[in-house]
Design a protein around this motif. Sequence first.
Motif, PDB file in Angstrom:
ATOM      1  N   ILE A 238       1.022  -1.270   0.063  1.00  0.00           N
ATOM      2  CA  ILE A 238      -0.002  -0.041   0.128  1.00  0.00           C
ATOM      3  C   ILE A 238       0.880   1.065  -0.095  1.00  0.00           C
ATOM      4  N   VAL A 239       0.600   2.219  -0.999  1.00  0.00           N
ATOM      5  CA  VAL A 239       1.377   3.531  -1.268  1.00  0.00           C
ATOM      6  C   VAL A 239       0.978   4.559  -0.191  1.00  0.00           C
ATOM      7  N   LYS A 240       1.779   5.081   0.583  1.00  0.00           N
ATOM      8  CA  LYS A 240       1.253   6.442   1.216  1.00  0.00           C
ATOM      9  C   LYS A 240       1.440   7.531   0.438  1.00  0.00           C
ATOM     10  N   PRO A 241       0.514   8.660   0.685  1.00  0.00           N
ATOM     11  CA  PRO A 241      -0.641   8.336   1.328  1.00  0.00           C
ATOM     12  C   PRO A 241      -1.664   7.546   0.760  1.00  0.00           C
ATOM     13  N   PHE A 242      -2.600   7.004   1.414  1.00  0.00           N
ATOM     14  CA  PHE A 242      -3.630   5.904   1.132  1.00  0.00           C
ATOM     15  C   PHE A 242      -5.074   6.214   1.563  1.00  0.00           C
ATOM     16  N   GLU A 243      -5.884   5.664   0.874  1.00  0.00           N
ATOM     17  CA  GLU A 243      -7.313   5.847   1.548  1.00  0.00           C
ATOM     18  C   GLU A 243      -7.878   4.714   2.460  1.00  0.00           C
ATOM     19  N   THR A 244      -8.076   5.174   3.502  1.00  0.00           N
ATOM     20  CA  THR A 244      -8.235   4.328   4.522  1.00  0.00           C
ATOM     21  C   THR A 244      -9.138   2.907   4.239  1.00  0.00           C
ATOM     22  N   THR A 245     -10.379   3.023   3.335  1.00  0.00           N
ATOM     23  CA  THR A 245     -10.807   1.962   2.928  1.00  0.00           C
ATOM     24  C   THR A 245     -10.255   1.222   2.333  1.00  0.00           C
ATOM     25  N   VAL A 246      -9.130   1.462   1.339  1.00  0.00           N
ATOM     26  CA  VAL A 246      -8.122   0.496   0.754  1.00  0.00           C
ATOM     27  C   VAL A 246      -7.365  -0.374   1.730  1.00  0.00           C
ATOM     28  N   LEU A 247      -6.908   0.484   3.019  1.00  0.00           N
ATOM     29  CA  LEU A 247      -6.098  -0.178   3.530  1.00  0.00           C
ATOM     30  C   LEU A 247      -6.751  -1.400   4.552  1.00  0.00           C
ATOM     31  N   PHE A 248      -8.109  -0.948   4.910  1.00  0.00           N
ATOM     32  CA  PHE A 248      -8.774  -1.856   5.734  1.00  0.00           C
ATOM     33  C   PHE A 248      -9.291  -3.142   4.959  1.00  0.00           C
ATOM     34  N   LYS A 249      -9.820  -2.773   3.704  1.00  0.00           N
ATOM     35  CA  LYS A 249      -9.860  -3.820   2.816  1.00  0.00           C
ATOM     36  C   LYS A 249      -8.923  -4.753   2.512  1.00  0.00           C
ATOM     37  N   VAL A 250      -7.532  -4.415   2.466  1.00  0.00           N
ATOM     38  CA  VAL A 250      -6.450  -5.323   2.087  1.00  0.00           C
ATOM     39  C   VAL A 250      -6.207  -6.133   3.203  1.00  0.00           C
ATOM     40  N   ILE A 251      -6.272  -5.270   4.412  1.00  0.00           N
ATOM     41  CA  ILE A 251      -5.914  -6.130   5.792  1.00  0.00           C
ATOM     42  C   ILE A 251      -6.933  -7.175   6.111  1.00  0.00           C
ATOM     43  N   ASN A 252      -8.190  -7.289   5.744  1.00  0.00           N
ATOM     44  CA  ASN A 252      -9.202  -8.087   6.068  1.00  0.00           C
ATOM     45  C   ASN A 252      -9.388  -9.087   4.993  1.00  0.00           C
TER      46      ASN A 252
END
Length: 731
Positions: free
Chosen positions: A711-725
């Motif tokens: 995940i490249v910074k800065p990022f959208e929080t929705t993208v972060l949690f989607k990848v984590i889940n």
Amino acid sequence: MLVQRILIFILFSCSVYGNTLDTIKSSLPRKEILKLAKEASDLLHESNFEKSFAASRIVLRYAYEKGDNYLIAKSYNTIGANYEQLSEYDKAILYYKKGLSFAYKAKNDTIKNWIYDNLGSLYCFEKKNYEEGIEYLKESLRFNEENKDTTKIVTTKLKIAWAYFDIKLFNEGIEYLDFVNQNKSQYVDNSKVVVLNMLNGMYYGNRNKHAMAESYFLQAIELGIQENNKTDLSYSYQEYSNYLFKIGAYKKAYEYLVKYNQLSTDIQNSENIKRAKRVGVNVELDDYKRKVDSITAVNILQNHSLRKSKIIVVMFIVVIVVLLLQMYTLYKNYLFKKKSNKELTLTNAELIVAKQKADEASHLKSQFISTITHELRTPLYGVVGITNMLLEEHKELENSPHLNSLKFSARYLLSLINDVLQINKIEENRIVLEELTFNIEDEIEMIITSLSFIAKNHNNAIDVELDPNIPELLIGDKLRFSQILINLISNALKFTHDGKVVISAKLVKIEGVKHFIEFKIKDNGIGIAKEDQEKVFDTFTQVGRRDIDYQGTGLGLPIVKKLLELFDSTVAIESKLGEGTTFTFTIGFDFDPQKTTAIINNIEVDLSESQVFKILVVDDNSINRLVTQKTIEKRNYKCEVVGSGKEAIELVKNKNFDAILMDINMPEMNGFEASKIIRDMGVKTPIIALTAFNKDEITEEALSVGMNDIIVKPFETTVLFKVINQLIYKG
């Protein structure tokens, strides 16, 4: 060139001395040939394509020998119909049009009518060229009405109604369908009633009369099964599936789509068709053989004339002299080229050295851009993150002009960085187009929504004009396509005040599964001077900034031009100062329902639930650690942070985590080294690279050390949690 002209002159001069060959006379009476032509037609209707082809070949051979234009036209029509049944549509059109030309020579209206009807059906229902197809069908209808043949009038009007309904022109087609409905009891037999019920279903479905539409579709399917009419039954399955999809009955629509695909495959793969394709080749070979025979006959006459002609000796002497002159010229050219090649060799060596230096400079440029963008993204992540935290934690600052200006400036700078990276990636051929399924109307609507603030600020209206013939779901790189539209539409809105921007999409050509769509972005803004129209596609170039400061990087249109080159397309510009600008481009997208279904089935779904996960954040930058920690804890996840790879390794030895967010560029031990050691310890926890590096630059190394995603910074929080889940649930 001179030698060729002289040889042609010789052959022409000598041809006057030749003798004509005797006309070949057929040994078969015309009555027998007509009988054989009828047999070929009957075999076609019985789907015995092999024997139909063979009989048509014999008829065509005798017809040419007799010079009988009617029989030639009839044979070509039968051959074209065979090819149409084999789905060889281009060959079918070729032979139909050959037949039509001989039908006009024969002045026979009946055969003209057959061929017009066949061409109309083929263009409409196989080539999807409805405009030309409907014209042919109407020409056939004119013949039928002159002859007052009601049975044929009903059949032709049924086809015309079907063609109009296929392109959603129900108002134009309903008069033809009404005529058929009125005469169905007397003139519509079982072979046509399936299609008639299907068309009634399509019409009432369009008028949202669902009970009647459902009834007609089911009658069409039931009759198609009873009559074993596989072709019309497959069409009924397809149109019923389209109707079910329209009203939202997706599961049932899919079931009938599967039936349509299975039946279409059965029809295509029948053994008769496979055998007939081999026989059909012989028809083409006969055509070529006739041409070769004709050329051979001419050559025999010419050779016979040359042997008798005294002038040939003189002509050959002239040819020999010319050849000697040409050989001398070739020798002189050889000496000249030898000298030129030596000079070119030296020049090429210099060019190789220059190219090596250019490649080295290009590599250094890419390295420089990568380093600079990384160094800029790292603090930008902190600026954007802390600004968002302040706005969320201190609601009283939500309307603060200073904080909003800070947030805007950070995002503007991030946009500039992304544009520079985009240009660099395209120039280095590091972009590969993806294949995703998408809907053009949805993409345009999302883009308009995202740009609505620009339209509102400039008091602009946006109109969208979409061709109804464009398929609902296409396959292509929708991300790159959206980037092209965003740049062009935002440009149009930015340079237009109190005006209108029109976005249009029109289907202009179909080649196989490839559908070519022409897009136009038209505004009535300030326009671009003629001398500046080429400059706007140059990197970092802006025009028209003398009176008003239009913010921008000057990279939007260069990105559009380079992205279109990836689609094998170009962009055209028409503009006039004070009147507005129009940008036009054409892109070919695939329309393949089976492939679309496969792509949709493979789309990953975010399985995020309300479960609480424990996340480890590894980052040497204290501000970035704080931003990431606050972002994660806001989701009610548990979070621990460390400042180095070594600390992360020690912590993982004693504690279990659901996921690890790992920075890459850290002192002493970077994220790659730390991830490799964690994997060597046997830890299976998903590791996500959270980095300011461009994703393409580190993907290979990240995967090799056991990282699961980037995940490249800065990022959208929705993208972060989607990848984590997704990673946690996969594990």
